[in-house]
Motif scaffolding. Structure first.
Motif, PDB file in Angstrom:
ATOM      1  N   ALA A 147       0.822  -1.217   0.000  1.00 18.05           N
ATOM      2  CA  ALA A 147       0.000   0.000   0.000  1.00 18.05           C
ATOM      3  C   ALA A 147       0.853   1.263   0.000  1.00 18.05           C
ATOM      4  O   ALA A 147       0.371   2.341   0.345  1.00 18.05           O
ATOM      5  N   GLY A 148       2.124   1.138  -0.380  1.00 19.68           N
ATOM      6  CA  GLY A 148       3.004   2.291  -0.401  1.00 19.68           C
ATOM      7  C   GLY A 148       3.613   2.639   0.938  1.00 19.68           C
ATOM      8  O   GLY A 148       4.303   3.657   1.053  1.00 19.68           O
ATOM      9  N   ALA A 174       5.465   1.910  -3.971  1.00 11.09           N
ATOM     10  CA  ALA A 174       5.980   2.812  -2.940  1.00 11.09           C
ATOM     11  C   ALA A 174       6.792   4.005  -3.426  1.00 11.09           C
ATOM     12  O   ALA A 174       7.427   4.674  -2.601  1.00 11.09           O
ATOM     13  N   LEU A 175       6.801   4.326  -4.703  1.00 12.54           N
ATOM     14  CA  LEU A 175       7.570   5.482  -5.145  1.00 12.54           C
ATOM     15  C   LEU A 175       7.059   6.746  -4.441  1.00 12.54           C
ATOM     16  O   LEU A 175       5.871   7.056  -4.482  1.00 12.54           O
ATOM     17  N   GLY A 176       7.972   7.467  -3.821  1.00  6.87           N
ATOM     18  CA  GLY A 176       7.602   8.682  -3.097  1.00  6.87           C
ATOM     19  C   GLY A 176       7.373   8.480  -1.620  1.00  6.87           C
ATOM     20  O   GLY A 176       7.222   9.453  -0.873  1.00  6.87           O
ATOM     21  N   SER A 177       7.351   7.233  -1.159  1.00  6.67           N
ATOM     22  CA  SER A 177       7.198   6.945   0.265  1.00  6.67           C
ATOM     23  C   SER A 177       8.540   7.047   0.983  1.00  6.67           C
ATOM     24  O   SER A 177       9.602   6.981   0.351  1.00  6.67           O
ATOM     25  N   LYS A 178       8.479   7.180   2.322  1.00 10.77           N
ATOM     26  CA  LYS A 178       9.713   7.298   3.094  1.00 10.77           C
ATOM     27  C   LYS A 178       9.650   6.448   4.361  1.00 10.77           C
ATOM     28  O   LYS A 178       8.573   6.202   4.912  1.00 10.77           O
ATOM     29  N   GLY A 185      13.334   2.724  -1.962  1.00 13.21           N
ATOM     30  CA  GLY A 185      14.244   2.548  -3.081  1.00 13.21           C
ATOM     31  C   GLY A 185      15.686   2.712  -2.692  1.00 13.21           C
ATOM     32  O   GLY A 185      16.580   2.238  -3.388  1.00 13.21           O
ATOM     33  N   SER A 186      15.908   3.378  -1.541  1.00 17.00           N
ATOM     34  CA  SER A 186      17.271   3.558  -1.030  1.00 17.00           C
ATOM     35  C   SER A 186      17.526   2.721   0.212  1.00 17.00           C
ATOM     36  O   SER A 186      18.573   2.835   0.834  1.00 17.00           O
TER      37      SER A 186
END
Length: 393
Positions: A147-148, A174-178, A185-186
Motif C-alpha cells: 500500500a506504499g 511505494a515510489l515517493g514513500s519514506k 528505493g534507497s
C-alpha cells in the motif's frame, strides 16, 4: 480516461463498467507533447533522452546512486534475482501476501520462495518471521512495501547483515514513500518499482530497478542489455560489443519513457492529491473501526506513505462478498486484493512456508480496496456515503 475506453478495458477484463472504478489512469502533464516529440524525432528504441531523463529524476526521488528504467516491475524483479545470483538450492524469504511477480522472479532462477507471515497493522512482512526463516540456504529477502507504506527495513537490514544476505525492496507501490526520512528505493541493496496503469504515476506498463551497491552496477547494465557489454562498448570501455553474461531485453521504448517522464514531473501533486483522498477515507471510517465494525490499516509514525491505496478489513469473507456486491450495485468498484501465494497451485508446487501464516490467511479474506486515483474530488464523498450505508445495513 474516455468512458468508451473504460468500457473496452472492462470488456477485455471480463468486468462490468463502473461509474466509479477502483482505478482511473489519467493524463496529468505533458504526455501528449513528449510522445509527439518522440514520434517526430524518430528514435523509438530504448535508452534515448527520455529514458535518461526518467532515470535522472528517479535517482533524485529515491536517493539511489543508479536507477535503470525497464519495461515492468516484473522485469526489475527478474533482474534483481539474477543480481542475487540465485540458483537451485537457494532460498528467498518473501511474504505470501504479494503479487505473483515477487515469487516468480525467484522461481525462474530455480530457487525456492520461502513464504512468511505479515504484520496485521500494515500487512508488510513480519521481521520476526523472517529471522526465524533464515537457513544456510537463504540468499536474499524480498520485502514488499504494501500500500506504499515501507516495511520495517531497519530490522530487515539487521537480519540481512547478520547473515550476509541481499535485501531487495519490492517497492512496486511505494515510489515517493519514506521510512525514517529515507526514500523507498534507497533502503535495500536493490529496489524494484512499477509504473503499471494501477500505480500513482504510470506509463501503462513500465518499471525501474534501483541499484544501491556499487559492485552490482556493471553487471546490471549487462543484464539489461541482453547479457552484452553494450554499455561499456559505447562508453569506450570495451573494444568489442559482445555477449558476456546472461540477460534479456529489459529496456522500455522511448515512447513509454516519454509518457513516464510527464507523469514523474507531476508526482508530488499526484501524491498530495491521493493522500488527501486517503485522509478523507480515514476520517470517514474511524468511528466504524472504533465500534469494531471494520479494521483499518495503521501507518507507523516513522513511515510516510504515498496514498497508493486505501482498504477496509471487514469481519469475514462472506461480509466482504456482500459489501463488494452492494457497492457494485451502485456502480462503484471495490475489489479485494491478493490470493496468498502459499495457497495457490504454483505456490504449493514451487515454494514452501516457514511458520504459521495465520495473519496472511485471515486478513486476505477480509480486505477490500476502495477507489483511489488522482483528482477524485467530491467522488470520494459518494464512495464514503455508499460504503457506510453498505456496512451499516
Amino acid at each position: 480516461m474516455p468512458k468508451e475506453y473504460e468500457e473496452v478495458l472492462n470488456q477485455v477484463s471480463g468486468l462490468k463498467p463502473f461509474d466509479i472504478p477502483f482505478n482511473r489512469p489519467k493524463l496529468i502533464g505533458n504526455e501528449r507533447s513528449y510522445i509527439q516529440q518522440g514520434l517526430e524525432e524518430g528514435f523509438f528504441a530504448g535508452n534515448g533522452r527520455f529514458t535518461v531523463a526518467c532515470e535522472s529524476l528517479l535517482k533524485e526521488m529515491t536517493g539511489s546512486p543508479k536507477v535503470q528504467l525497464v519495461h515492468s516491475c516484473t522485469a526489475a524483479l527478474e533482474m534483481a534475482a539474477i543480481l542475487c545470483d540465485l540458483g537451485p538450492g537457494d532460498e528467498v524469504i518473501t511474504p505470501s501476501f504479494t503479487f505473483v511477480s515477487t515469487a516468480n522472479a525467484v522461481v525462474m532462477r530455480g530457487a525456492t520462495p520461502v513464504f512468511v507471515d505479515i504484520l496485521p497493522n500494515t500487512l508488510n512482512i513480519d521481521p520476526d518471521a523472517v529471522a526465524k526463516a533464515v537457513t544456510p540456504k537463504t540468499k536474499a529477502i524480498f520485502a514488499v512495501h504494501y500500500a506504499g507504506v515501507p516495511a520495517e527495513m531497519d530490522a530487515l537490514a539487521e537480519i540481512a547483515k547478520a547473515h550476509n544476505i541481499i535485501l531487495v525492496e519490492d517497492a512496486a507501490q511505494a515510489l515517493g514513500s519514506k521510512y525514517n526520512g529515507r526514500p523507498a528505493g534507497s533502503l535495500g541493496d536493490l529496489a524494484a518499482f512499477s509504473f503499471h496503469a494501477t500505480k500513482n504515476v504510470t506509463s501503462g506498463e513500465g518499471g525501474a530497478l534501483a541499484i544501491n551497491r556499487a559492485d552490482l552496477v556493471e553487471r546490471a547494465d549487462v543484464i539489461r542489455d541482453k547479457g552484452t557489454n553494450r554499455s561499456q562498448f559505447f562508453d569506450g570501455l570495451a573494444e568489442k560489443y559482445t555477449w558476456v553474461d546472461i540477460g534479456s531485453s529489459y529496456s522500455p521504448s522511448e515512447l513509454t519513457a516519454a509518457m513516464l517522464l510527464a507523469q514523474l514531473e507531476q508526482m508530488e501533486a499526484v501524491i498530495s492529491d491521493r493522500l488527501s483522498s486517503a485522509a478523507r477515507y480515514q476520517s470517514a471510517f474511524t468511528d466504524l473501526a472504533e465500534m469494531g465494525r471494520i479494521d483499518l490499516l495503521v501507518r507507523p509514525v516513522h513511515c510516510q506513505g504515498n496514498g497508493h491505496l486505501f482498504c477496509l478489513l471487514l469481519r469475514d469473507e462472506a461480509e466482504r462478498r456482500k459489501f463488494i456486491a452492494d457497492m457494485d450495485n451502485f456502480g462503484i468498484g471495490t475489489p479485494f486484493h491478493y490470493v496468498p501465494l502459499h495457497s495457490s497451485p504454483a505456490g504449493r508446487k514451487y515454494g514452501k512456508c516457514s511458520g504459521s501464516l495465520t495473519v496472511t490467511e485471515q486478513l486476505a479474506e477480509r480486505l477490500v480496496r476502495l477507489p483511489l486515483y488522482y483528482n477524485m474530488g467530491e467522488t470520494v464523498d459518494r464512495v464514503i456515503k455508499t460504503a457506510r450505508n453498505a456496512l451499516m445495513n
